[in-house]
Design a protein around this motif. Structure first.
Motif, PDB file in Angstrom:
ATOM      1  N   PHE A 131     -43.719  15.473  -2.904  1.00 22.66           N
ATOM      2  CA  PHE A 131     -42.917  15.059  -1.761  1.00 22.66           C
ATOM      3  C   PHE A 131     -42.723  13.784  -1.493  1.00 22.66           C
ATOM      4  CE2 PHE A 131     -46.007  18.571  -1.116  1.00 22.66           C
ATOM      5  CZ  PHE A 131     -45.319  19.413  -0.184  1.00 22.66           C
ATOM      6  N   GLY A 132     -43.266  12.765  -2.544  1.00 15.47           N
ATOM      7  CA  GLY A 132     -42.813  11.484  -2.489  1.00 15.47           C
ATOM      8  C   GLY A 132     -41.345  11.468  -2.937  1.00 15.47           C
ATOM      9  N   ARG A 133     -41.153  12.165  -4.275  1.00 17.29           N
ATOM     10  CA  ARG A 133     -39.665  12.210  -4.641  1.00 17.29           C
ATOM     11  C   ARG A 133     -38.775  12.829  -3.626  1.00 17.29           C
ATOM     12  NH1 ARG A 133     -36.071   9.463  -7.000  1.00 17.29           N
ATOM     13  NH2 ARG A 133     -34.499  10.581  -8.233  1.00 17.29           N
ATOM     14  N   MET A 178     -47.926  12.308   5.286  1.00 19.73           N
ATOM     15  CA  MET A 178     -46.607  12.499   4.936  1.00 19.73           C
ATOM     16  C   MET A 178     -46.013  13.044   6.020  1.00 19.73           C
ATOM     17  SD  MET A 178     -45.735  11.033   2.163  1.00 19.73           S
ATOM     18  CE  MET A 178     -43.900  11.784   2.074  1.00 19.73           C
ATOM     19  N   VAL A 179     -46.572  13.679   7.130  1.00 17.96           N
ATOM     20  CA  VAL A 179     -45.821  14.383   8.115  1.00 17.96           C
ATOM     21  C   VAL A 179     -45.112  13.568   9.085  1.00 17.96           C
ATOM     22  CG1 VAL A 179     -46.371  15.701  10.430  1.00 17.96           C
ATOM     23  CG2 VAL A 179     -47.529  16.472   8.156  1.00 17.96           C
ATOM     24  N   PRO A 180     -45.418  12.254   9.287  1.00  9.63           N
ATOM     25  CA  PRO A 180     -44.450  11.444  10.129  1.00  9.63           C
ATOM     26  C   PRO A 180     -43.503  10.951   9.252  1.00  9.63           C
ATOM     27  CG  PRO A 180     -46.485  10.530   9.702  1.00  9.63           C
ATOM     28  CD  PRO A 180     -46.742  11.904   9.465  1.00  9.63           C
ATOM     29  N   VAL A 181     -43.760  10.907   8.035  1.00  9.49           N
ATOM     30  CA  VAL A 181     -42.574  10.345   7.102  1.00  9.49           C
ATOM     31  C   VAL A 181     -41.380  11.411   7.240  1.00  9.49           C
ATOM     32  CG1 VAL A 181     -41.876   9.889   4.793  1.00  9.49           C
ATOM     33  CG2 VAL A 181     -44.290   9.070   5.680  1.00  9.49           C
ATOM     34  N   PHE A 231     -36.832  16.066   9.296  1.00  9.54           N
ATOM     35  CA  PHE A 231     -37.590  17.535   8.897  1.00  9.54           C
ATOM     36  C   PHE A 231     -38.083  18.194  10.034  1.00  9.54           C
ATOM     37  CE2 PHE A 231     -36.881  16.269   4.508  1.00  9.54           C
ATOM     38  CZ  PHE A 231     -36.476  17.147   3.942  1.00  9.54           C
ATOM     39  N   HIS A 232     -38.109  19.628  10.231  1.00  4.66           N
ATOM     40  CA  HIS A 232     -38.828  20.195  10.919  1.00  4.66           C
ATOM     41  C   HIS A 232     -40.099  20.739   9.713  1.00  4.66           C
ATOM     42  CE1 HIS A 232     -35.911  20.409  13.646  1.00  4.66           C
ATOM     43  NE2 HIS A 232     -36.744  21.235  14.916  1.00  4.66           N
ATOM     44  N   ILE A 233     -41.300  20.836  10.131  1.00  7.69           N
ATOM     45  CA  ILE A 233     -42.295  21.163   9.396  1.00  7.69           C
ATOM     46  C   ILE A 233     -42.664  22.730   9.855  1.00  7.69           C
ATOM     47  CG2 ILE A 233     -44.520  20.816   8.385  1.00  7.69           C
ATOM     48  CD1 ILE A 233     -42.754  18.743   7.884  1.00  7.69           C
ATOM     49  N   SER A 234     -42.797  23.658   8.723  1.00 12.70           N
ATOM     50  CA  SER A 234     -43.012  25.306   9.009  1.00 12.70           C
ATOM     51  C   SER A 234     -44.462  25.443   8.404  1.00 12.70           C
ATOM     52  CB  SER A 234     -41.788  26.003   8.546  1.00 12.70           C
ATOM     53  OG  SER A 234     -42.277  27.373   8.902  1.00 12.70           O
ATOM     54  N   ILE A 235     -45.307  26.100   9.321  1.00 10.36           N
ATOM     55  CA  ILE A 235     -46.607  26.523   8.991  1.00 10.36           C
ATOM     56  C   ILE A 235     -46.712  27.953   8.486  1.00 10.36           C
ATOM     57  CG2 ILE A 235     -48.971  26.421   9.555  1.00 10.36           C
ATOM     58  CD1 ILE A 235     -47.585  23.627   9.271  1.00 10.36           C
ATOM     59  N   CYS A 236     -47.450  28.270   7.413  1.00 10.13           N
ATOM     60  CA  CYS A 236     -47.574  29.511   7.002  1.00 10.13           C
ATOM     61  C   CYS A 236     -49.016  30.178   7.053  1.00 10.13           C
ATOM     62  CB  CYS A 236     -47.103  29.982   5.702  1.00 10.13           C
ATOM     63  SG  CYS A 236     -48.053  28.945   4.321  1.00 10.13           S
ATOM     64  N   ALA A 237     -49.414  31.251   6.568  1.00 12.80           N
ATOM     65  CA  ALA A 237     -50.964  31.715   6.617  1.00 12.80           C
ATOM     66  C   ALA A 237     -51.964  30.985   5.906  1.00 12.80           C
ATOM     67  CB  ALA A 237     -50.937  33.060   6.369  1.00 12.80           C
ATOM     68  N   VAL A 295     -47.966  17.761  13.088  1.00  9.39           N
ATOM     69  CA  VAL A 295     -46.721  18.119  13.365  1.00  9.39           C
ATOM     70  C   VAL A 295     -46.484  17.881  14.935  1.00  9.39           C
ATOM     71  CG1 VAL A 295     -44.734  19.590  13.083  1.00  9.39           C
ATOM     72  CG2 VAL A 295     -46.797  19.654  11.484  1.00  9.39           C
ATOM     73  N   SER A 296     -45.298  17.188  15.152  1.00  8.48           N
ATOM     74  CA  SER A 296     -44.791  17.155  16.493  1.00  8.48           C
ATOM     75  C   SER A 296     -44.247  18.436  17.171  1.00  8.48           C
ATOM     76  CB  SER A 296     -43.671  15.975  16.685  1.00  8.48           C
ATOM     77  OG  SER A 296     -44.058  14.741  16.142  1.00  8.48           O
ATOM     78  N   PRO A 297     -44.684  18.540  18.259  1.00  2.84           N
ATOM     79  CA  PRO A 297     -44.330  19.829  19.090  1.00  2.84           C
ATOM     80  C   PRO A 297     -42.813  20.299  19.074  1.00  2.84           C
ATOM     81  CG  PRO A 297     -45.716  18.621  20.511  1.00  2.84           C
ATOM     82  CD  PRO A 297     -45.524  17.671  19.509  1.00  2.84           C
ATOM     83  N   GLU A 298     -41.933  19.364  18.841  1.00  3.90           N
ATOM     84  CA  GLU A 298     -40.771  19.620  18.746  1.00  3.90           C
ATOM     85  C   GLU A 298     -40.040  19.911  17.314  1.00  3.90           C
ATOM     86  OE1 GLU A 298     -40.961  15.123  18.673  1.00  3.90           O
ATOM     87  OE2 GLU A 298     -41.774  16.605  19.688  1.00  3.90           O
TER      88      GLU A 298
END
Length: 274
Positions: free
Chosen positions: A145-147, A173-176, A182-188, A205-208
């Motif tokens: 993630f850092g790279r 790292m989410v706000p970074v 980026f959008h952030i996608s969440i799985c099961a 994660v921000s709503p948008e």
């Protein structure tokens, strides 16, 4: 939590599965029944990702033959060593001629045998391609993630939309990544109470920027065999996500669907879902 969906979306446009692999596992041989179950569960759009040269044509065909399947094509880091000499030219041709996103691409430092330089070269080439054609990108990342943040931050021009799918990074790292676009996608994975990392991160994660996915046929919800996942189980992800965020499932469903439709807007032409 049972396999039965505990809510249905009737007033919203319908659920959107932001990332799946309908060409893999049991789904390849039992796709039509799975699609029927997905539609019955309220899923109105499924974003299917190609991962290597051998499945691009098949995935593209799924999008052409099913109005509710949105397509992305890319070279996944697991298959970098297997790429042919003309892989990038072929991918560019498919992107130029079809309303598709670029994905699944990315970095995977969890692989025991890998070439980091080759991974990054292939990743950046596809990011540049997506930026040039104005296409959304779906990114896979494990233990890099850092790279990933450094590489994207150094890009002169970025794709218009970027998604970190099945997010497994830290909540710090989410706000970074959101700042990078980026959008952030969440799985099961969030349905597993032991996965504190994912369950903490999804709240940040921000709503948008929030998306949901099945990542089928893998990473099934609790109570389902791991490799028997399918888009019909997406409501189970939304239910847990809403509980963790202190929101109503219907609100999460509507918001994530709207975000996904905007994310993949350039892919919604000809036979794609309106």
């Amino acid at each position: 939590m049972s396999k039965a969906n505990s809510f249905h979306v009737s007033d919203a446009p319908g659920l959107v599965d932001a990332h799946c692999h309908l060409q893999d596992g049991f789904l390849r041989h039992a796709l039509e029944p799975a699609l029927i179950r997905a539609r019955a569960a309220g899923v109105r759009m499924m974003c299917c990702n190609g991962t290597h040269e051998g499945d691009w044509d098949y995935v593209l065909g799924l999008g052409r033959s099913h109005a509710d399947i949105c397509v992305s094509l890319g070279l996944h880091p697991w298959y970098v060593a297997e790429r042919g000499s003309g892989w990038l030219a072929r991918l560019e041709g498919l992107v130029a001629d079809n309303p598709v996103g670029v994905g699944e691409i990315g970095l995977d430092n969890a692989l025991e045998e890998r070439n980091d330089a080759e991974q990054e070269e292939v990743f950046l080439a596809q990011m540049e391609l997506a930026a040039r054609y104005g296409r959304p990108v779906t990114v896979h990342c494990r233990k890099a993630f850092g790279r990933l943040a450094d590489l994207v931050g150094e890009m002169r021009r970025r794709p218009p939309f970027m998604m970190l799918h099945a997010y497994a990074g830290s909540h710090e790292m989410v706000p970074v990544f959101e700042k990078l676009g980026f959008h952030i996608s969440i799985c099961a994975s969030i349905t597993r109470t032991a996965n504190r990392k994912a369950r903490t991160a999804c709240v940040r994660v921000s709503p948008e920027r929030l998306l949901v996915e099945s990542d089928s046929p893998a990473i099934a919800p609790v109570g389902v065999d791991f490799e028997r996942n399918e888009p019909a189980y997406l409501p189970m992800v939304i239910e847990v996500l809403a509980e963790l965020r202190g929101e109503r499932p219907e609100e999460v469903a509507a918001r994530t669907a709207a975000n996904a439709r905007e994310f993949f807007r350039c892919c919604e032409s000809d036979g794609a879902v309106k």
